[in-house]
Write a protein that holds these residues in place. Structure first.
Motif, PDB file in Angstrom:
ATOM      1  N   LYS A   1     -10.621  -8.658  -5.161  1.00 50.79           N
ATOM      2  CA  LYS A   1     -11.043  -8.180  -6.392  1.00 50.79           C
ATOM      3  C   LYS A   1     -10.767  -6.391  -6.407  1.00 50.79           C
ATOM      4  O   LYS A   1     -10.247  -6.161  -7.493  1.00 50.79           O
ATOM      5  N   HIS A   2     -11.026  -5.651  -5.531  1.00 48.87           N
ATOM      6  CA  HIS A   2     -10.743  -4.286  -5.590  1.00 48.87           C
ATOM      7  C   HIS A   2      -9.796  -3.719  -4.506  1.00 48.87           C
ATOM      8  O   HIS A   2      -9.635  -2.594  -4.280  1.00 48.87           O
ATOM      9  N   HIS A   3      -8.909  -4.669  -4.303  1.00 47.18           N
ATOM     10  CA  HIS A   3      -7.875  -4.233  -3.146  1.00 47.18           C
ATOM     11  C   HIS A   3      -6.819  -3.249  -4.024  1.00 47.18           C
ATOM     12  O   HIS A   3      -6.538  -2.155  -3.154  1.00 47.18           O
ATOM     13  N   ASP A   4      -6.660  -3.390  -5.082  1.00 44.58           N
ATOM     14  CA  ASP A   4      -5.722  -2.144  -5.882  1.00 44.58           C
ATOM     15  C   ASP A   4      -6.346  -0.977  -6.117  1.00 44.58           C
ATOM     16  O   ASP A   4      -5.622  -0.077  -6.039  1.00 44.58           O
ATOM     17  N   ALA A   5      -7.753  -0.863  -6.128  1.00 45.74           N
ATOM     18  CA  ALA A   5      -8.444   0.141  -6.399  1.00 45.74           C
ATOM     19  C   ALA A   5      -8.572   1.072  -4.937  1.00 45.74           C
ATOM     20  O   ALA A   5      -8.566   2.143  -4.742  1.00 45.74           O
ATOM     21  N   LEU A   6      -8.961   0.195  -3.812  1.00 46.03           N
ATOM     22  CA  LEU A   6      -9.047   0.672  -2.418  1.00 46.03           C
ATOM     23  C   LEU A   6      -7.943   1.049  -1.556  1.00 46.03           C
ATOM     24  O   LEU A   6      -7.849   2.244  -1.004  1.00 46.03           O
ATOM     25  N   LEU A   7      -6.786   0.318  -1.840  1.00 48.05           N
ATOM     26  CA  LEU A   7      -5.637   0.580  -1.037  1.00 48.05           C
ATOM     27  C   LEU A   7      -6.051   0.874   0.568  1.00 48.05           C
ATOM     28  O   LEU A   7      -5.737   1.869   1.175  1.00 48.05           O
ATOM     29  N   MET A   8      -6.493  -0.226   1.106  1.00 49.68           N
ATOM     30  CA  MET A   8      -6.959  -0.297   2.604  1.00 49.68           C
ATOM     31  C   MET A   8      -6.819  -1.802   3.094  1.00 49.68           C
ATOM     32  O   MET A   8      -6.913  -2.495   2.047  1.00 49.68           O
ATOM     33  N   SER A   9      -6.670  -1.867   4.301  1.00 50.94           N
ATOM     34  CA  SER A   9      -6.937  -3.170   4.917  1.00 50.94           C
ATOM     35  C   SER A   9      -8.241  -3.659   4.887  1.00 50.94           C
ATOM     36  O   SER A   9      -8.991  -3.160   4.643  1.00 50.94           O
ATOM     37  N   TYR A  10      -7.998  -5.158   4.996  1.00 50.88           N
ATOM     38  CA  TYR A  10      -9.233  -5.786   4.843  1.00 50.88           C
ATOM     39  C   TYR A  10     -10.264  -5.402   6.031  1.00 50.88           C
ATOM     40  O   TYR A  10     -11.527  -5.240   6.075  1.00 50.88           O
ATOM     41  N   SER A  11      -9.612  -5.338   7.405  1.00 52.34           N
ATOM     42  CA  SER A  11     -10.370  -5.036   8.650  1.00 52.34           C
ATOM     43  C   SER A  11     -11.121  -3.542   8.243  1.00 52.34           C
ATOM     44  O   SER A  11     -12.279  -3.321   8.724  1.00 52.34           O
TER      45      SER A  11
ATOM     46  N   MET B   1       0.870  -1.323   0.001  1.00 49.01           N
ATOM     47  CA  MET B   1       0.110   0.043  -0.240  1.00 49.01           C
ATOM     48  C   MET B   1       1.035   1.293   0.014  1.00 49.01           C
ATOM     49  O   MET B   1       1.771   1.281   0.625  1.00 49.01           O
ATOM     50  N   THR B   2       0.652   2.174  -1.041  1.00 48.14           N
ATOM     51  CA  THR B   2       1.091   3.502  -0.727  1.00 48.14           C
ATOM     52  C   THR B   2       0.687   4.437   0.140  1.00 48.14           C
ATOM     53  O   THR B   2      -0.569   4.283   0.269  1.00 48.14           O
ATOM     54  N   PRO B   3       1.068   5.250   0.883  1.00 46.91           N
ATOM     55  CA  PRO B   3       0.476   6.267   1.800  1.00 46.91           C
ATOM     56  C   PRO B   3      -0.285   7.254   1.073  1.00 46.91           C
ATOM     57  O   PRO B   3       0.161   7.798   0.108  1.00 46.91           O
ATOM     58  N   SER B   4      -1.261   7.603   1.657  1.00 44.03           N
ATOM     59  CA  SER B   4      -2.121   8.607   0.879  1.00 44.03           C
ATOM     60  C   SER B   4      -2.788   9.437   1.868  1.00 44.03           C
ATOM     61  O   SER B   4      -2.512   9.151   3.126  1.00 44.03           O
ATOM     62  N   LYS B   5      -3.288  10.849   1.502  1.00 50.21           N
ATOM     63  CA  LYS B   5      -3.873  11.671   2.514  1.00 50.21           C
ATOM     64  C   LYS B   5      -4.910  10.979   3.345  1.00 50.21           C
ATOM     65  O   LYS B   5      -5.836  10.116   2.900  1.00 50.21           O
ATOM     66  N   LYS B   6      -5.183  11.334   4.716  1.00 43.86           N
ATOM     67  CA  LYS B   6      -5.994  10.750   5.549  1.00 43.86           C
ATOM     68  C   LYS B   6      -7.440  10.985   4.868  1.00 43.86           C
ATOM     69  O   LYS B   6      -8.015  11.876   4.335  1.00 43.86           O
ATOM     70  N   GLY B   7      -8.029   9.797   4.971  1.00 42.06           N
ATOM     71  CA  GLY B   7      -9.819   9.795   4.409  1.00 42.06           C
ATOM     72  C   GLY B   7      -9.892   9.504   2.959  1.00 42.06           C
ATOM     73  O   GLY B   7     -10.796   9.362   2.458  1.00 42.06           O
ATOM     74  N   MET B   8      -8.621   9.255   2.004  1.00 43.74           N
ATOM     75  CA  MET B   8      -8.877   8.830   0.692  1.00 43.74           C
ATOM     76  C   MET B   8      -9.173   7.435   0.608  1.00 43.74           C
ATOM     77  O   MET B   8     -10.072   7.347  -0.287  1.00 43.74           O
ATOM     78  N   ALA B   9      -9.065   6.636   1.492  1.00 42.02           N
ATOM     79  CA  ALA B   9      -9.517   5.074   1.305  1.00 42.02           C
ATOM     80  C   ALA B   9     -10.847   5.138   1.302  1.00 42.02           C
ATOM     81  O   ALA B   9     -11.595   4.437   0.835  1.00 42.02           O
ATOM     82  N   ARG B  10     -11.678   6.273   2.309  1.00 43.67           N
ATOM     83  CA  ARG B  10     -12.948   6.291   2.523  1.00 43.67           C
ATOM     84  C   ARG B  10     -13.608   6.755   1.143  1.00 43.67           C
ATOM     85  O   ARG B  10     -14.546   6.396   0.505  1.00 43.67           O
ATOM     86  N   VAL B  11     -13.051   7.715   0.394  1.00 36.21           N
ATOM     87  CA  VAL B  11     -13.347   8.321  -0.752  1.00 36.21           C
ATOM     88  C   VAL B  11     -13.415   7.310  -1.592  1.00 36.21           C
ATOM     89  O   VAL B  11     -14.402   7.118  -2.610  1.00 36.21           O
ATOM     90  N   ARG B  12     -12.412   6.501  -1.934  1.00 33.11           N
ATOM     91  CA  ARG B  12     -12.253   5.375  -2.852  1.00 33.11           C
ATOM     92  C   ARG B  12     -13.321   4.303  -2.833  1.00 33.11           C
ATOM     93  O   ARG B  12     -14.007   3.861  -3.385  1.00 33.11           O
ATOM     94  N   PHE B  13     -13.514   3.997  -1.406  1.00 31.19           N
ATOM     95  CA  PHE B  13     -14.549   2.991  -1.025  1.00 31.19           C
ATOM     96  C   PHE B  13     -15.946   3.761  -1.444  1.00 31.19           C
ATOM     97  O   PHE B  13     -16.695   2.815  -2.012  1.00 31.19           O
ATOM     98  N   ILE B  14     -16.473   4.645  -1.388  1.00 31.92           N
ATOM     99  CA  ILE B  14     -17.568   5.168  -1.377  1.00 31.92           C
ATOM    100  C   ILE B  14     -17.815   5.246  -2.924  1.00 31.92           C
ATOM    101  O   ILE B  14     -18.840   5.188  -3.593  1.00 31.92           O
ATOM    102  N   ALA B  15     -16.600   5.647  -3.490  1.00 32.54           N
ATOM    103  CA  ALA B  15     -16.711   5.576  -5.195  1.00 32.54           C
ATOM    104  C   ALA B  15     -17.115   4.061  -5.695  1.00 32.54           C
ATOM    105  O   ALA B  15     -17.965   4.087  -6.647  1.00 32.54           O
ATOM    106  N   LEU B  16     -16.841   2.985  -5.081  1.00 36.04           N
ATOM    107  CA  LEU B  16     -17.230   1.611  -5.388  1.00 36.04           C
ATOM    108  C   LEU B  16     -18.286   1.136  -4.723  1.00 36.04           C
ATOM    109  O   LEU B  16     -18.318  -0.115  -4.930  1.00 36.04           O
ATOM    110  N   LYS B  17     -19.045   2.081  -3.696  1.00 31.20           N
ATOM    111  CA  LYS B  17     -20.009   1.663  -2.848  1.00 31.20           C
ATOM    112  C   LYS B  17     -21.153   0.697  -3.836  1.00 31.20           C
ATOM    113  O   LYS B  17     -21.471  -0.251  -3.131  1.00 31.20           O
TER     114      LYS B  17
END
Length: 118
Positions: A36-46, A1-17
């Motif tokens: 399936k979406h791990h590369d697009a989400l960039l977040m942990s499973y938990s 995972m590459t570090p990103s700004k705080k909250g960007m993983a949530r934004v990516r999740f909502i885009a794929l919601k």
């Protein structure tokens, strides 16, 4: 995972919601959807499962059960709330403590002796 700004993983999740919701409705399990979406989400499973609970499961539960908001008890004046003791509970009464700095030697022997065999 590459570090990103705080909250960007949530934004990516909502885009794929919508896609994730459809896959859940089709019967896919969460681990397959995550892989399936791990590369697009960039977040942990938990974190992914927490987002599913927060953004997909809870809003649908609230809509289906017609949950009413809880009234704010802070705004309720204290005088209108009547405090009555529970009939099942008794009020606390302190018991006296008997401390003997010099215990009886016979009691000490009894406490330190092995338990009697039956």
């Amino acid at each position: 995972m590459t570090p990103s700004k705080k909250g960007m993983a949530r934004v990516r999740f909502i885009a794929l919601k919508d896609v994730i919701t459809k896959e859940l409705e089709q019967g896919y399990n969460r681990t397959d959807i995550f892989q399936k979406h791990h590369d697009a989400l960039l977040m942990s499973y938990s974190q992914f499962t927490r987002h599913i609970q927060k953004f997909i499961v809870q809003p649908s539960v609230a809509r289906s059960t017609n949950v009413q908001p809880i009234p704010n008890l802070v705004a309720t004046p204290r005088s209108t709330i009547e405090e009555q003791p529970s009939p099942k509970r008794h009020s606390f009464t302190a018991r006296p403590v008997h401390f003997d700095p010099d215990p009886d030697p016979d009691k000490i022997r009894h406490w330190l002796s092995p338990a009697p065999k039956d």
